[in-house]
Scaffold this motif. Structure first.
Motif, PDB file in Angstrom:
ATOM      1  N   HIS A  10       0.847  -1.509  -0.346  1.00 15.83           N
ATOM      2  CA  HIS A  10      -0.071   0.324  -0.411  1.00 15.83           C
ATOM      3  C   HIS A  10       1.070   1.266  -0.350  1.00 15.83           C
ATOM      4  CE1 HIS A  10      -3.288  -2.742   0.974  1.00 15.83           C
ATOM      5  NE2 HIS A  10      -2.260  -3.253   2.459  1.00 15.83           N
ATOM      6  N   TYR A  12       2.748   4.910   0.678  1.00 17.21           N
ATOM      7  CA  TYR A  12       2.752   6.185   1.351  1.00 17.21           C
ATOM      8  C   TYR A  12       3.195   6.935   1.170  1.00 17.21           C
ATOM      9  CZ  TYR A  12       0.662   3.801   5.876  1.00 17.21           C
ATOM     10  OH  TYR A  12       0.250   3.017   6.474  1.00 17.21           O
ATOM     11  N   THR A  28       6.306   1.913   0.206  1.00 15.54           N
ATOM     12  CA  THR A  28       5.218   0.863   0.978  1.00 15.54           C
ATOM     13  C   THR A  28       5.201  -0.028   1.786  1.00 15.54           C
ATOM     14  OG1 THR A  28       5.272  -1.144  -0.206  1.00 15.54           O
ATOM     15  CG2 THR A  28       5.126   1.036  -1.757  1.00 15.54           C
ATOM     16  N   TYR A  32      -1.685  -2.429   5.529  1.00 16.38           N
ATOM     17  CA  TYR A  32      -1.876  -0.465   4.951  1.00 16.38           C
ATOM     18  C   TYR A  32      -0.747  -0.156   5.997  1.00 16.38           C
ATOM     19  CZ  TYR A  32      -6.083  -2.623   2.544  1.00 16.38           C
ATOM     20  OH  TYR A  32      -6.544  -2.708   2.032  1.00 16.38           O
ATOM     21  N   TYR A 255      -7.627  11.446   1.664  1.00 13.21           N
ATOM     22  CA  TYR A 255      -8.617  10.201   2.283  1.00 13.21           C
ATOM     23  C   TYR A 255      -9.978  10.204   1.638  1.00 13.21           C
ATOM     24  CZ  TYR A 255      -5.231   9.559   5.849  1.00 13.21           C
ATOM     25  OH  TYR A 255      -4.098   9.278   6.765  1.00 13.21           O
ATOM     26  N   GLU A 279      -8.416   3.485  -3.395  1.00 17.29           N
ATOM     27  CA  GLU A 279      -8.439   3.721  -1.260  1.00 17.29           C
ATOM     28  C   GLU A 279      -7.973   4.854  -1.394  1.00 17.29           C
ATOM     29  OE1 GLU A 279      -8.692   2.923   1.117  1.00 17.29           O
ATOM     30  OE2 GLU A 279      -9.337   0.365   1.194  1.00 17.29           O
ATOM     31  N   CYS A 282      -2.369   8.596  -0.610  1.00 18.66           N
ATOM     32  CA  CYS A 282      -1.331   9.198   0.150  1.00 18.66           C
ATOM     33  C   CYS A 282       0.325   9.921  -0.279  1.00 18.66           C
ATOM     34  CB  CYS A 282      -0.903   8.431   1.597  1.00 18.66           C
ATOM     35  SG  CYS A 282      -2.231   7.435   2.024  1.00 18.66           S
ATOM     36  N   SER A 298      -1.604   5.098  -3.868  1.00 17.89           N
ATOM     37  CA  SER A 298      -2.792   5.102  -2.831  1.00 17.89           C
ATOM     38  C   SER A 298      -2.380   3.577  -2.224  1.00 17.89           C
ATOM     39  CB  SER A 298      -3.612   4.890  -3.536  1.00 17.89           C
ATOM     40  OG  SER A 298      -4.604   4.987  -3.184  1.00 17.89           O
ATOM     41  N   TRP A 299      -3.916   3.355  -0.846  1.00 11.91           N
ATOM     42  CA  TRP A 299      -3.588   2.298  -0.750  1.00 11.91           C
ATOM     43  C   TRP A 299      -4.177   1.469  -1.509  1.00 11.91           C
ATOM     44  CZ3 TRP A 299      -5.752   2.661   5.272  1.00 11.91           C
ATOM     45  CH2 TRP A 299      -4.170   2.834   5.836  1.00 11.91           C
ATOM     46  N   ASP A 300      -4.450   1.485  -2.661  1.00  9.97           N
ATOM     47  CA  ASP A 300      -5.187   0.491  -3.837  1.00  9.97           C
ATOM     48  C   ASP A 300      -3.939  -0.085  -4.428  1.00  9.97           C
ATOM     49  OD1 ASP A 300      -4.378   2.159  -5.836  1.00  9.97           O
ATOM     50  OD2 ASP A 300      -6.633   2.747  -6.033  1.00  9.97           O
ATOM     51  N   GLU A 301      -3.396  -0.076  -3.622  1.00 12.88           N
ATOM     52  CA  GLU A 301      -1.959  -0.621  -4.239  1.00 12.88           C
ATOM     53  C   GLU A 301      -1.432  -0.058  -5.923  1.00 12.88           C
ATOM     54  OE1 GLU A 301      -2.934  -4.899  -4.442  1.00 12.88           O
ATOM     55  OE2 GLU A 301      -3.227  -5.003  -2.595  1.00 12.88           O
TER      56      GLU A 301
END
Length: 319
Positions: A10, A12, A28, A32, A255, A279, A282, A298-301
């Protein structure tokens, strides 16, 4: 728009190399950032896609990354174990040095742009910022004064030995590294501040982004109220960046899964809203070498590289 996917990692933070226009790095975390390890991805932008050049694993989540300003192969990351890791992209074995003095997560790292200095600042959940001399591989200054977690630490691109920090205590602080003293403390938001950045064209202008969903532009010569306030995000603002090409243009990611572009000198100030993630977004950066090109993670990979239509339009007007 170009994209790269890194399963089970994810994003960062992401930053474009100051030396190579197609090179970027992404910090990453697994799960999460709550548990598991972290991975530093070194990527190359090609005409049609994004290529993974190298990946480096660490035993805890990686929350920020900064490129060296003096060596195109060197990067620094900040980890959940309270350490900074120094990486050499030419060395596949792991970090060439690990620096650990913080007692909690390192959430922010930034390399000084002052020529001849190999200084990095780190911001931690232990409420302190530390300045590191990477030639000596040790800290030279600890900045204390915040009463909350430090989420962002950024060197001034104009003034040597000057940096800004943003904290969960709701304040933006400006520091003099030579004395270790806080020059200015601004109660910038009535909420946690997750990011700050300096204007590239004016040494007195900074922007903050906070959990209250607002961005505030500050003039250090008069801080009773913000120079501008931008409202449109619906959840916390995770990162803010001033454009290197336009004095009053900046970007924010949130977010709320969006990236937004602003010009605080205009009305309305919001130029565009992009929704290409599923997601939290970040990480965010402008490419210094390619006008108006933006990279985010993003946290969506996924990592995305693109030129926002609103900035392309500004470029056409300027030309």
């Amino acid at each position: 728009m170009k994209g790269f996917r890194c399963p089970a990692r994810h994003g960062y933070a992401v930053e474009v190399s100051p030396f190579l226009p197609g090179r970027l790095a992404c910090a990453t975390a697994q799960y999460y950032g709550i548990a598991g390890c972290g991975t530093l991805l070194v990527l190359e932008q090609r005409e049609a896609d994004i290529l993974l050049l190298r990946s480096f694993d660490w035993n805890d989540g990686l929350f920020d990354v900064t490129w060296s300003e003096s060596n195109e192969h060197v990067l620094v990351t900040g980890g959940g174990d309270g350490s900074l890791q120094i990486w050499d992209t030419a060395n596949p074995k792991g970090p060439i040095q690990v620096l650990k003095e913080h007692t909690q997560e390192v959430y922010a790292v930034d390399w000084s742009q002052t020529r001849g200095e190999n200084l990095v600042v780190s911001g931690s959940w232990d409420h302190t910022a530390k300045v590191w001399d990477l030639e000596r591989c040790q800290s030279v200054c600890t900045l204390q004064g915040h009463e909350g977690v430090l989420y962002s630490t950024i060197w001034s691109p104009h003034t040597p030995s000057c940096l800004a920090s943003a904290s969960g205590d709701g304040t933006l602080r400006v520091w003099d590294v030579k004395t270790g003293l806080c020059r200015l403390a601004i109660p910038a938001h009535k909420a946690e501040i997750l990011s700050c950045d300096w204007c590239k064209y004016d040494q007195n202008i900074l922007v903050t982004g906070a959990v209250d969903c607002s961005l505030c532009v500050w003039d250090l010569r008069s801080v009773r109220q913000p120079l501008a306030q931008m409202l449109s995000h619906t959840y916390a603002i995770r990162r803010v960046k001033f454009s290197p090409f336009y004095k009053t243009v900046l970007a924010s990611c949130s977010y709320d899964f969006t990236v937004r572009f602003w010009d605080y000198s205009r009305s309305p100030m919001l130029l565009d809203t992009l929704e290409h993630h599923s997601e939290f977004v970040c990480g965010l950066d402008f490419n210094l070498h390619v006008p108006n090109q933006v990279v985010d993670c993003s946290w969506d990979e996924t990592i995305k590289i693109y030129t926002p239509p609103c900035l392309a339009a500004l470029q056409e007007l300027a030309s």
